[in-house]
Structures are given as C-alpha cells and as structure tokens.
Scaffold this active site. Structure first.
Site, PDB file in Angstrom:
ATOM      1  N   GLY A  30     -99.639  71.944  51.554  1.00  0.00           N
ATOM      2  CA  GLY A  30     -99.427  72.684  50.371  1.00  0.00           C
ATOM      3  C   GLY A  30    -100.399  73.850  50.005  1.00  0.00           C
ATOM      4  N   TYR A 173     -88.950  64.913  38.388  1.00  0.00           N
ATOM      5  CA  TYR A 173     -90.480  65.159  38.824  1.00  0.00           C
ATOM      6  C   TYR A 173     -91.250  64.021  38.385  1.00  0.00           C
ATOM      7  CZ  TYR A 173     -95.109  67.299  38.747  1.00  0.00           C
ATOM      8  OH  TYR A 173     -96.370  67.761  39.183  1.00  0.00           O
TER       9      TYR A 173
END
Length: 226
Positions: A30, A173
C-alpha cells in the site's frame, strides 16, 4: 503528563525506530499513497532500502521516485496483496534486489462505507479479502526470508475500529480490523521462537488522500470527536 514530556518520549522512540531500520530491507504494501507512502519514505530516510508495492504501478513508482529524490534507495513493484503468489514474488524481488528481507510494513487497506443492512457479498468479499487476506498473504510471503535471516520485523497497520471505536457505515471494515488484530496476536506468539516480532498499529482517522475525498464537512465532524 505535560505536553513537552510526551513530545520527548515520542522523539526518543522515533530515534530508536530509526536506528532499528538502519541497514535493513523493508517491503511496504500500500505504498502508493497515504500511510503506506509516508511509511516507505520514513523507512528510507531512516536508512532502510525499500521495495514500495501497490496494486497501482504508477503510484508505487511515484513513491520510489520520491524516495530517490530524497537520497534514499527504493524499487517499485506492482503487487496485489490479495494474491499470495504476487506477495511471494514481491518478497523474492526485495530479497534478490537488496540481498535480504528484514521488515514488512503491511499498510494496504480499503475502507468503503456501506450500512450493515445494505452490505452486499461483493462489498464484504472486497473488504475482508484485501484487509484481512492481504495481511495474511504478506506475512506468509515474508516469513521464509526472515527465518533464513534469523529474525525480522512485521508491522501491520490496523485501526482503532478493530477494538475500540465503531463508525456508521464501516461495519465490515471494523470486522476486518478486529480479525487482523487477532491474526497479529497469534502470529506474534507463533513467530517469537523464530526471532520475528509482529506488532500492530491502530491509527485513528488520518487525513490521507482517501479520507480527504469525504469532504470538509465530514472532516469537521471527525475532528470534533478527536
């Protein structure tokens, strides 16, 4: 505790972290933006050689370019954390390019919003697949290299939603980050005898590119709760 005392403690630990990274080789997932890009740049500034990975090749190259401009050493590689094969290739690339692999910073993650009543299979699979399976794949990919080194460091970016905070729209999430925290704790126990430490970091809301698109009104609402 006085603010200056807190600042002194944080500065002391920053120095310790910088010394730990000196001469190491770090794989950052990421790394194309946000926390991942900041982590990759910090690691390089602290003396690590960095493999910046991201599913978006252009953003990974941009991070590596920023590191080079700052005098650091970095390679860029497009890699999807959802694929174990891709993560094994990334780990192998880091080890081949720099001679070893010491550190994994698992920063890749997504946080699309959807009320629980509306959650679709596609939404669930995307969030759990990237946020949880992505961490598992990264850990599995780097472990053999760290074992050959006699040790290593794994740092996973989780979230306060995993343990302490809930936010409307972020149910899946939050579930992914709670699961990641359990994975981190177990990995720490399983890998300790191999000389590999595993730690999680639980940020609150960080003003990254992904969060900023929520708009100023949303950002102001978040700020009121900090």
């Amino acid at each position: 505790m006085a603010a200056h005392a807190v600042g002194a403690i944080l500065k002391e630990h920053e120095v310790e972290l910088g010394q730990c990274l000196q001469g190491s080789v770090a794989l950052v997932t990421g790394a194309g933006r946000g926390i991942g890009r900041a982590t990759a740049r910090y690691a390089a500034a602290s003396g690590a050689r960095v493999l910046a990975t991201d599913i978006d090749a252009a953003s990974a190259r941009a991070t590596a370019g920023a590191i080079a401009a700052e005098g650091g050493a970095a390679h860029a590689l497009a890699a999807d954390v959802c694929s174990l094969d891709a993560m094994r290739q990334a780990a192998g690339h880091a080890a081949e390019a720099f001679g070893k692999l010491d550190v994994l910073f698992a920063c890749a993650g997504i946080y699309p919003s959807m009320p629980i009543a509306d959650v679709t299979d596609a939404h669930f699979d995307a969030v759990i697949g990237l946020n949880l399976r992505g961490v598992l794949n990264g850990v599995k990919a780097v472990l053999p290299h760290m074992e050959r080194n006699g040790g290593g460091r794994i740092v996973v970016v989780s979230s306060i939603t995993g343990n302490r905070a809930g936010y409307p729209g972020l149910g899946v999430y939050a579930a992914s980050k709670g699961a990641v925290n359990g994975l981190i704790r177990t990995a720490a126990l399983e890998f300790a005898a191999k000389g590999v430490t595993v730690n999680g970091v639980e940020p609150g809301t960080i003003r990254t590119e992904g969060v900023a698109v929520m708009g100023e009104a949303a950002m102001a609402g978040i700020a009121r709760h900090i």
